[in-house]
Design an enzyme around this catalytic site. Structure first.
Site, PDB file in Angstrom:
ATOM      1  N   ASN A 210       0.846  -1.126   0.045  1.00  0.00           N
ATOM      2  CA  ASN A 210       0.028  -0.066   0.030  1.00  0.00           C
ATOM      3  C   ASN A 210       0.970   1.132  -0.058  1.00  0.00           C
ATOM      4  O   ASN A 210       2.037   1.106   0.520  1.00  0.00           O
ATOM      5  CB  ASN A 210      -0.934   0.109   1.347  1.00  0.00           C
ATOM      6  N   ASP A 279      -4.452  -5.773   2.924  1.00  0.00           N
ATOM      7  CA  ASP A 279      -5.660  -6.629   3.106  1.00  0.00           C
ATOM      8  C   ASP A 279      -5.215  -8.007   2.764  1.00  0.00           C
ATOM      9  O   ASP A 279      -6.100  -8.914   3.510  1.00  0.00           O
ATOM     10  CB  ASP A 279      -7.019  -6.036   2.746  1.00  0.00           C
ATOM     11  N   ASP A 306      -6.642  -9.098  10.639  1.00  0.00           N
ATOM     12  CA  ASP A 306      -7.015  -7.553  10.793  1.00  0.00           C
ATOM     13  C   ASP A 306      -6.236  -7.463  12.165  1.00  0.00           C
ATOM     14  O   ASP A 306      -6.949  -7.807  13.213  1.00  0.00           O
ATOM     15  CB  ASP A 306      -8.633  -7.505  10.723  1.00  0.00           C
ATOM     16  N   PHE A 323      -6.982   4.473  12.320  1.00  0.00           N
ATOM     17  CA  PHE A 323      -6.750   5.371  11.234  1.00  0.00           C
ATOM     18  C   PHE A 323      -7.698   4.999  10.112  1.00  0.00           C
ATOM     19  O   PHE A 323      -7.618   3.886   9.826  1.00  0.00           O
ATOM     20  CB  PHE A 323      -5.458   5.775  10.811  1.00  0.00           C
ATOM     21  N   LYS A 341     -14.985  -2.099  13.643  1.00  0.00           N
ATOM     22  CA  LYS A 341     -13.977  -2.340  14.171  1.00  0.00           C
ATOM     23  C   LYS A 341     -13.684  -2.424  15.731  1.00  0.00           C
ATOM     24  O   LYS A 341     -12.602  -2.724  16.410  1.00  0.00           O
ATOM     25  CB  LYS A 341     -12.815  -1.856  13.749  1.00  0.00           C
TER      26      LYS A 341
END
Ligand code: C5P
Length: 403
Positions: A210, A279, A306, A323, A341
């Site tokens: 990413n 992910d 996660d 974030f 979450k």
């Protein structure tokens, strides 16, 4: 044990018999988490050796103002800026007099003028010298300049007299130093922060990843450490230097990041997930470099753990802060993500405006509502974020109340 985590204490030692207690004092300061650098006057060296203090603190002792070699390593102005507190213990009658006059005739006296950190003196002298009007006038002048005076105590003196003038014991001086910082909410707290991207290997030369420079996480880590927190930064591959006083653990993949986080989470007061974790990862890593013979190729991907959700599900969880770098309706995505979450706090920002930038604007989202933090340098935004985080930290059981 009072907390002085990451506080930089410049310990000035002047010439008096109480100087022998400085070995114990520096040991206690270090044990409380402080970093200690020592400055000794010429007379102090008649009572304890610089080598003793160097061995105890792990830092070279600073001795002379006009020493070009020492100045090249850490000059007197740098040293004055370095300190969060200057503690002179013992402070002799002569040193009080020099301090009262604002003299700059040796390194320690000069540092007192140059520093903007708080200065505390722990006087130690014969009771007659202490009670003398000259010393008392000097003390009034010193106090009027905002210098703190710790002690002295009354009792038996090395010279055989009994009365005021004994230096406070090292444990009492430690408590007085800790009290100065006790109001700072992050002192003694452990913050576990993830930052940077993760890389998921496809073959020995290729990976999925990413966009993430790591700048936000590194700014948070630096500011938290400066505020007295113990900081562990679990970092993916980034091109940034480790901030001072920060414990950095380097990882590459999401699964490595998860392992490192779980290894540190037990005593964390807050977990701040800033990392842009991939992910998905390729189902398998090719042993050799994949040849580009075909017009197209397919890579099967598996979901990565996660990390932040796992932390949020722990039975004894720390404060969990996430974030979200989003596009479109940033706040709406942020609200949904915080709930899904199960996070205590989430900072949502525009992905494209944030990547690789030194500046950021963000919305802090919690169950109580939303707070806009306007665009500013990441360091300044980090300080605002830490204020919000500190305000949400539960009182720590077993934390020493301010004496
Ligand atoms: O779902 P998304 O990746 O946008 O969520 C962002 C938040 O979740 C960030 O705080 C990020 O560090 C964290 N995260 C994580 N593990 C993942 C994915 C995201 O900790 N696998």
């Amino acid at each position: 044990m009072p907390a002085l985590t990451n506080k930089r204490i410049l310990l000035g030692i002047t010439g008096g018999i109480a100087a022998y207690k400085c070995a114990e004092l520096s040991r206690l300061l270090l044990k409380a988490g402080a970093e200690v650098r020592v400055v000794m006057t010429r007379a102090a060296r008649e009572f304890v050796t610089p080598l003793t203090m160097q061995a105890l603190t792990g830092n070279r002792v600073h001795l002379d103002l006009l020493d070009s070699e020492a100045e090249a390593a850490m000059g007197h102005i740098e040293l004055a800026r370095w300190a969060d507190l200057v503690l002179v213990a013992p402070a002799s009658a002569d040193f009080l007099a020099r301090c009262a006059q604002g003299r700059a005739d040796d390194l320690l006296a000069t540092l007192l003028l140059a520093t903007s950190a708080p200065v505390a003196l722990a006087p130690a002298m014969n009771q007659g010298m202490w009670s003398d009007p000259g010393t008392q006038r000097n003390l009034t002048d010193i106090r009027n300049r905002g210098v703190l005076v710790f002690g002295p105590a009354e009792g038996d003196q090395a010279c055989g007299d009994v009365g005021p003038g004994r230096m406070l014991e090292p444990a009492e001086l430690l408590a007085s130093c800790a009290e100065l910082f006790a109001g700072e909410p992050l002192v003694g707290r452990h913050l576990l922060i993830t930052g940077g991207p993760t890389r998921e290997a496809i073959d020995p030369v290729r990976f999925l990843s990413n966009h993430s420079s790591g700048k936000m996480a590194y700014a948070l880590a630096a500011e938290a450490a400066a505020a007295g927190a113990r900081v562990t930064l679990v970092s993916g591959p980034v091109a940034l230097p480790t901030p001072d006083r920060v414990n950095r653990i380097d990882v590459t993949s999401a699964r490595e990041m998860r392992e490192a986080v779980m290894g540190q989470i037990a005593d964390a007061d807050a977990f701040i997930g800033v990392a842009a974790v991939a992910d998905y990862r390729p189902a398998g890593i090719a042993r050799g470099k994949i040849k580009k013979d075909d017009a197209s190729m397919t890579i099967e991907l598996l979901r990565n753990p996660d990390i932040i959700s796992e932390v949020a599900e722990l039975a004894e969880r720390p404060l969990v802060v996430g974030f979200a770098a989003e596009t479109g309706d940033v706040a709406a995505h942020g609200r949904e993500k915080r709930k899904r979450k199960n996070l205590d706090l989430l900072f949502a920002n525009h992905a494209t405006e944030t990547f690789n930038s030194d500046e950021v604007a963000t919305t802090a989202i919690s169950a109580d509502g939303e707070i806009e933090i306007p665009r500013a340098r990441k360091e300044a935004v980090a300080r605002k974020m830490l204020e919000l985080i500190a305000a949400r930290l539960p009182d720590k059981a077993g934390q020493e109340p301010a004496p």
